[in-house]
Design a protein around this motif. Structure first.
Motif, PDB file in Angstrom:
ATOM      1  N   LEU A 143      17.379  10.113   6.321  1.00  0.00           N
ATOM      2  CA  LEU A 143      17.359  10.654   7.673  1.00  0.00           C
ATOM      3  C   LEU A 143      16.178  10.083   8.452  1.00  0.00           C
ATOM      4  N   ILE A 144      16.463   9.482   9.640  1.00  0.00           N
ATOM      5  CA  ILE A 144      15.399   8.896  10.460  1.00  0.00           C
ATOM      6  C   ILE A 144      15.334   9.511  11.855  1.00  0.00           C
ATOM      7  N   THR A 145      16.417  10.161  12.319  1.00  0.00           N
ATOM      8  CA  THR A 145      16.413  10.920  13.570  1.00  0.00           C
ATOM      9  C   THR A 145      17.277  12.155  13.336  1.00  0.00           C
ATOM     10  N   ARG A 146      17.458  12.943  14.386  1.00  0.00           N
ATOM     11  CA  ARG A 146      18.307  14.132  14.246  1.00  0.00           C
ATOM     12  C   ARG A 146      19.776  13.773  14.008  1.00  0.00           C
ATOM     13  N   GLN A 147      20.153  12.533  14.323  1.00  0.00           N
ATOM     14  CA  GLN A 147      21.572  12.181  14.235  1.00  0.00           C
ATOM     15  C   GLN A 147      21.830  10.865  13.500  1.00  0.00           C
ATOM     16  N   HIS A 148      20.783  10.247  12.936  1.00  0.00           N
ATOM     17  CA  HIS A 148      20.961   8.941  12.309  1.00  0.00           C
ATOM     18  C   HIS A 148      20.295   8.879  10.937  1.00  0.00           C
ATOM     19  N   LEU A 149      20.953   8.131  10.050  1.00  0.00           N
ATOM     20  CA  LEU A 149      20.416   7.880   8.720  1.00  0.00           C
ATOM     21  C   LEU A 149      20.518   6.391   8.428  1.00  0.00           C
ATOM     22  N   LEU A 150      19.678   5.932   7.520  1.00  0.00           N
ATOM     23  CA  LEU A 150      19.677   4.531   7.105  1.00  0.00           C
ATOM     24  C   LEU A 150      20.176   4.448   5.669  1.00  0.00           C
ATOM     25  N   ALA A 151      21.056   3.477   5.388  1.00  0.00           N
ATOM     26  CA  ALA A 151      21.625   3.308   4.055  1.00  0.00           C
ATOM     27  C   ALA A 151      21.873   1.828   3.793  1.00  0.00           C
ATOM     28  N   PRO A 152      22.017   1.434   2.528  1.00  0.00           N
ATOM     29  CA  PRO A 152      22.364   0.044   2.236  1.00  0.00           C
ATOM     30  C   PRO A 152      23.757  -0.294   2.769  1.00  0.00           C
ATOM     31  N   ALA A 153      23.893  -1.471   3.358  1.00  0.00           N
ATOM     32  CA  ALA A 153      25.213  -1.904   3.835  1.00  0.00           C
ATOM     33  C   ALA A 153      26.190  -2.076   2.680  1.00  0.00           C
ATOM     34  N   GLN A 154      25.675  -2.368   1.494  1.00  0.00           N
ATOM     35  CA  GLN A 154      26.538  -2.577   0.326  1.00  0.00           C
ATOM     36  C   GLN A 154      27.348  -1.330  -0.024  1.00  0.00           C
ATOM     37  N   CYS A 155      26.936  -0.181   0.492  1.00  0.00           N
ATOM     38  CA  CYS A 155      27.652   1.070   0.194  1.00  0.00           C
ATOM     39  C   CYS A 155      28.972   1.176   0.948  1.00  0.00           C
ATOM     40  N   PHE A 156      29.223   0.248   1.880  1.00  0.00           N
ATOM     41  CA  PHE A 156      30.390   0.383   2.751  1.00  0.00           C
ATOM     42  C   PHE A 156      31.253  -0.872   2.720  1.00  0.00           C
ATOM     43  N   ASN A 157      31.558  -1.278   1.487  1.00  0.00           N
ATOM     44  CA  ASN A 157      32.451  -2.407   1.281  1.00  0.00           C
ATOM     45  C   ASN A 157      33.833  -2.083   1.822  1.00  0.00           C
ATOM     46  N   GLU A 158      34.353  -2.955   2.676  1.00  0.00           N
ATOM     47  CA  GLU A 158      35.594  -2.673   3.394  1.00  0.00           C
ATOM     48  C   GLU A 158      36.776  -2.434   2.449  1.00  0.00           C
ATOM     49  N   VAL A 159      36.877  -3.240   1.401  1.00  0.00           N
ATOM     50  CA  VAL A 159      38.003  -3.103   0.460  1.00  0.00           C
ATOM     51  C   VAL A 159      37.915  -1.779  -0.287  1.00  0.00           C
ATOM     52  N   ALA A 160      36.708  -1.440  -0.781  1.00  0.00           N
ATOM     53  CA  ALA A 160      36.534  -0.200  -1.529  1.00  0.00           C
ATOM     54  C   ALA A 160      36.790   1.022  -0.662  1.00  0.00           C
ATOM     55  N   LEU A 161      36.449   0.943   0.616  1.00  0.00           N
ATOM     56  CA  LEU A 161      36.621   2.090   1.505  1.00  0.00           C
ATOM     57  C   LEU A 161      38.085   2.402   1.778  1.00  0.00           C
ATOM     58  N   LYS A 162      38.959   1.432   1.595  1.00  0.00           N
ATOM     59  CA  LYS A 162      40.386   1.702   1.785  1.00  0.00           C
ATOM     60  C   LYS A 162      40.896   2.672   0.732  1.00  0.00           C
ATOM     61  N   ALA A 163      40.339   2.596  -0.463  1.00  0.00           N
ATOM     62  CA  ALA A 163      40.758   3.488  -1.541  1.00  0.00           C
ATOM     63  C   ALA A 163      39.989   4.805  -1.511  1.00  0.00           C
TER      64      ALA A 163
END
Length: 318
Positions: A72-92
């Protein structure tokens, strides 16, 4: 010479008590630091220690799976690794939520967590994700710009158990050979508390060797080494996205934590840890959390996650 855990903590306390004279603007009340918790050499995080750590929830056939952490870095935003949101994996297994204020992953998130002394936190907060902004120059093979910003469907209310970390360091940061703290949830979800550890960051040539051992060949051979590498006194692997933290000092006293990096990977081989640098990207982070992201172009195909009245979009912040 190998230092004991006690010697490492004593050295860390000495380092952060050195006078720092280069000041930077910080968000008010960020990076909450309680000296007693900071000085505590236990690897178990106190209930209200590091209250910016959130768990990223994915929808699966077995319910919610928490496979990454976000900070958490603001009241509405967080920072995370981009690797956590692989497009292919997110479909499943689409990403839907973040869980804030959690401490015991073995406990249902609808219930308060209590420590061994029967001190309890508030009920954790499960929030929907409205939008995920992937860094426009993210390069998976080079381990470069491995960052994303999560925007929640609405702002959160800060408390003793949910509050942001500081982005700004109040001095010029030296990494090589320095000790930093990192904390998060264990990959083994049967461990019923958050963990913390100390890592000594490696100089560039040793980091290249660490990357080669982990088969990150292109990143190891790059002209500029993008990640930070370290050796840890912690043998339990933590979840990707665990924050690497430095300490801001005023009048020779530790005052607040700032975000130096995010955990990319951790192995039992030599207790090696690899972190994503955050400080070089402060300008991009601040710009991306200020602008109205709905006006940004979608560079990768948007992956839609449906709520009753909300849609999570993955966009590029170029």
């Amino acid at each position: 010479m190998r230092l004991s855990a006690t010697q490492i903590w004593q050295l860390l306390l000495l380092v952060v008590n050195l006078k720092q004279v280069v000041l930077a603007q910080d968000e008010p009340n960020c990076g909450y630091l309680k000296e007693a918790s900071f000085a505590n050499r236990s690897n178990v995080v106190d209930l209200n220690e590091h209250p910016w750590i959130a768990r990223v929830g994915y929808e699966t056939d077995r319910g919610i799976a928490y496979k990454c952490l976000a900070i958490l870095i603001t009241r509405q935003h967080l920072l995370a690794p981009a690797q956590c949101f692989n497009e292919v994996a997110l479909k499943a297994e689409p990403v839907r939520w973040v869980l804030l204020g959690d401490w015991n992953p073995t406990n249902p998130f609808m219930e308060r967590d209590c420590d061994a002394r029967q001190n309890c936190n508030q009920v954790p907060l499960l929030m929907g994700i409205d939008e995920i902004i992937i860094h426009p120059n993210y390069d998976e093979r080079m381990l470069a710009n491995n960052l994303s910003i999560l925007k929640l469907i609405q702002p959160v209310t800060f408390s003793n158990f949910i509050s942001p970390i500081c982005l700004h360091a109040r001095k010029t940061i030296s990494y090589s050979g320095q000790y930093f703290i990192y904390a998060g949830f264990a990959v083994n979800e049967k461990i019923g508390y958050k963990l913390k550890a100390v890592t000594q960051l490696q100089e560039t040539m040793r980091c290249r060797e660490t990357l080669m051992r982990q088969n990150y060949v292109r990143a190891a051979l790059a002209f500029t080494v993008n990640p930070l590498c370290g050796n840890s006194n912690q043998t339990t692997p933590l979840v990707s996205g665990s924050p690497l933290m430095g300490v801001n000092v005023e009048s020779a006293k530790p005052q607040s934590y700032y975000l130096a990096g995010l955990l990319q990977t951790m192995t039992n081989q030599n207790n090696s840890v690899i972190f994503i640098r955050v400080q070089p990207h402060i300008e991009w982070i601040e710009k991306s959390t200020r602008i109205e992201t709905s006006t940004l172009p979608t560079i990768i195909p948007a992956h839609l996650v449906r709520y009753e009245k909300h849609t999570t979009r993955i966009v590029n912040a170029k």
